[in-house]
Design a protein around this motif. Structure first.
Motif, short mmCIF file in Angstrom:
data_model
loop_
_atom_site.label_atom_id
_atom_site.label_comp_id
_atom_site.label_asym_id
_atom_site.label_seq_id
_atom_site.Cartn_x
_atom_site.Cartn_y
_atom_site.Cartn_z
N GLU A 65 -53.61 37.49 16.17
CA GLU A 65 -53.09 38.23 15.02
C GLU A 65 -53.51 39.69 15.08
O GLU A 65 -54.55 40.03 15.66
N LEU A 66 -52.70 40.53 14.49
CA LEU A 66 -53.01 41.95 14.42
C LEU A 66 -54.19 42.18 13.49
O LEU A 66 -54.24 41.66 12.37
N VAL A 67 -55.13 42.99 13.96
CA VAL A 67 -56.23 43.43 13.12
C VAL A 67 -55.93 44.83 12.61
O VAL A 67 -55.95 45.09 11.41
N ALA A 68 -55.65 45.74 13.53
CA ALA A 68 -55.37 47.13 13.15
C ALA A 68 -54.69 47.83 14.32
O ALA A 68 -54.89 47.47 15.48
N ALA A 69 -53.89 48.84 13.99
CA ALA A 69 -53.22 49.63 15.01
C ALA A 69 -53.18 51.08 14.57
O ALA A 69 -53.23 51.38 13.37
N ILE A 70 -53.08 51.97 15.56
CA ILE A 70 -53.02 53.40 15.27
C ILE A 70 -52.08 54.06 16.27
O ILE A 70 -52.10 53.76 17.45
N THR A 71 -51.24 54.95 15.76
CA THR A 71 -50.29 55.65 16.62
C THR A 71 -50.92 56.91 17.19
O THR A 71 -52.00 57.33 16.78
N SER A 72 -50.21 57.53 18.10
CA SER A 72 -50.71 58.78 18.67
C SER A 72 -50.80 59.87 17.62
O SER A 72 -51.60 60.80 17.76
N GLY A 73 -50.02 59.74 16.55
CA GLY A 73 -50.06 60.72 15.47
C GLY A 73 -51.11 60.43 14.43
O GLY A 73 -51.30 61.23 13.50
N GLY A 74 -51.78 59.29 14.56
CA GLY A 74 -52.85 58.96 13.63
C GLY A 74 -52.47 58.02 12.50
O GLY A 74 -53.32 57.68 11.67
N SER A 75 -51.23 57.59 12.45
CA SER A 75 -50.84 56.62 11.43
C SER A 75 -51.47 55.28 11.75
O SER A 75 -51.57 54.88 12.92
N THR A 76 -51.91 54.59 10.70
CA THR A 76 -52.61 53.33 10.89
C THR A 76 -51.92 52.19 10.16
O THR A 76 -51.20 52.39 9.18
N ASP A 77 -52.19 50.99 10.66
CA ASP A 77 -51.68 49.78 10.03
C ASP A 77 -52.75 48.72 10.17
O ASP A 77 -53.42 48.63 11.22
N TYR A 78 -52.94 47.93 9.14
CA TYR A 78 -53.99 46.91 9.13
C TYR A 78 -53.42 45.55 8.77
O TYR A 78 -52.53 45.42 7.93
N GLY A 79 -53.97 44.52 9.41
CA GLY A 79 -53.70 43.17 8.99
C GLY A 79 -54.38 42.92 7.65
O GLY A 79 -55.35 43.59 7.29
N ASP A 80 -53.88 41.94 6.92
CA ASP A 80 -54.42 41.67 5.59
C ASP A 80 -55.92 41.39 5.62
O ASP A 80 -56.66 41.79 4.72
N SER A 81 -56.39 40.72 6.65
CA SER A 81 -57.80 40.36 6.72
C SER A 81 -58.71 41.56 6.93
O SER A 81 -59.90 41.50 6.66
N ALA A 82 -58.15 42.65 7.43
CA ALA A 82 -58.95 43.83 7.76
C ALA A 82 -58.95 44.90 6.68
O ALA A 82 -59.83 45.76 6.66
#
Length: 123
Positions: free
Chosen positions: A46-63
């Motif tokens: 499962e996804l925990v967290a991600a970040i783009t080259s521009g600095g945008s972030t996305d988090y899984g619900d658990s994180a």
């Protein structure tokens, strides 16, 4: 080729913190998104967290609210700061990256995984 090497996993008590690092190396033109996934025994990755080259972030619900992802583009490294760890955070954590690398004749886009680092949270 491209290599992702994770570090920073280990054993920690519930409520503690860990910081994971993932360094990318190889013949790279650019790194687009980087992220962390995890897989516990018997469960899907499962996804925990991600970040783009521009600095945008996305988090899984658990994180959300407990983990923070960041990256140092100059070092081709992504970090995951994990606070308020719970036993249910126990899993193998994998680094992932979307990379454009130099091929023999032209640039090639690919998705790469690290070998994983174990995080164990004791109650």
């Amino acid at each position: 080729q491209v290599q992702l090497v994770e570090s920073g996993g280990g054993l920690v008590q519930a409520g503690g913190s860990l910081r994971l690092s993932c360094a990318a190396s190889g013949s790279m033109f650019s790194i687009e998104a980087m992220g962390w996934y995890r897989q516990a025994p018997g469960k899907q990755r499962e996804l925990v967290a991600a970040i783009t080259s521009g600095g945008s972030t996305d988090y899984g619900d658990s994180a959300k609210g407990r983990f923070t992802i960041s990256r140092d583009s100059a070092k081709n490294t992504v970090y995951l700061q994990m606070n308020s760890l719970k036993p249910e955070d126990t899993a193998v954590y994998y680094c992932n990256a979307d990379v454009t690398r130099y091929g023999s004749s032209f640039k090639v886009k690919g998705n790469y995984w690290g070998q994983g680092t174990q995080v164990t949270v004791s109650s």
